[in-house]
Write a protein that holds these residues in place. Structure first.
Motif, PDB file in Angstrom:
ATOM      1  N   GLU A  76      -5.188  -6.355   4.296  1.00 37.40           N
ATOM      2  CA  GLU A  76      -5.063  -7.296   3.175  1.00 37.40           C
ATOM      3  C   GLU A  76      -6.119  -8.418   3.234  1.00 37.40           C
ATOM      4  OE1 GLU A  76      -3.152  -6.925   0.608  1.00 37.40           O
ATOM      5  OE2 GLU A  76      -1.557  -5.579   1.249  1.00 37.40           O
ATOM      6  N   HIS A 109      -2.113  -3.315  -0.950  1.00 31.66           N
ATOM      7  CA  HIS A 109      -1.163  -2.825  -1.951  1.00 31.66           C
ATOM      8  C   HIS A 109      -1.765  -2.926  -3.350  1.00 31.66           C
ATOM      9  CE1 HIS A 109      -0.596  -7.178  -2.036  1.00 31.66           C
ATOM     10  NE2 HIS A 109      -0.244  -7.005  -3.286  1.00 31.66           N
ATOM     11  N   TYR A 125       4.286   5.800   1.418  1.00 33.48           N
ATOM     12  CA  TYR A 125       5.414   5.472   0.559  1.00 33.48           C
ATOM     13  C   TYR A 125       6.696   5.649   1.347  1.00 33.48           C
ATOM     14  CZ  TYR A 125       8.715   5.668  -3.302  1.00 33.48           C
ATOM     15  OH  TYR A 125       9.766   5.420  -4.122  1.00 33.48           O
TER      16      TYR A 125
END
Length: 127
Positions: A76, A109, A125
């Protein structure tokens, strides 16, 4: 934040790679220029909280590439950045990845980011 950016970055190269302080300092300054930090001397003397989010991210990118790793895991790396800075950071990561020949495992994401930078995609997932 009890340590200045310069000591954090340089100490890593000295301790882990066994480089001299001078060699590590030269490498860090070179990388700060590559990540488009305009005043490396000021940044190296700063504490992390004294920099903007985009500047901190650039410093972290420079630190990640410092030892010329074959793989960088970027978890991220654009979270909490505004859209303009996010675009700059993504462009910078892709440019450095190509120049250094480093593989990057980019965890995010944000599928918009994935579409812009990925060559291969895996989706996790439900664990």
């Amino acid at each position: 934040p009890s340590r200045r950016i310069g000591s954090q970055m340089t100490d890593r190269l000295v301790r882990i790679l066994g480089w001299s302080g001078e060699k590590a300092d030269t490498r860090i300054r070179q990388l700060l220029n590559e990540v488009q930090i305009r005043d490396p001397d000021r940044v190296l003397k700063s504490y992390p909280h004294e920099l903007s989010g985009g500047m901190r991210q650039r410093v972290l990118i420079a630190a990640a590439f410092a030892a010329e790793p074959r793989l960088i895991v970027a978890d991220e790396p654009t979270t909490a950045l505004d859209v303009t800075v996010q675009k700059q950071i993504l462009r910078l990561i892709v440019q450095l990845q190509r120049e250094h020949g480093t593989a990057i495992l980019f965890v995010t994401h944000d599928l918009g980011v994935v579409a812009k930078i990925s060559q291969k995609v895996s989706v996790l997932y439900a664990g």
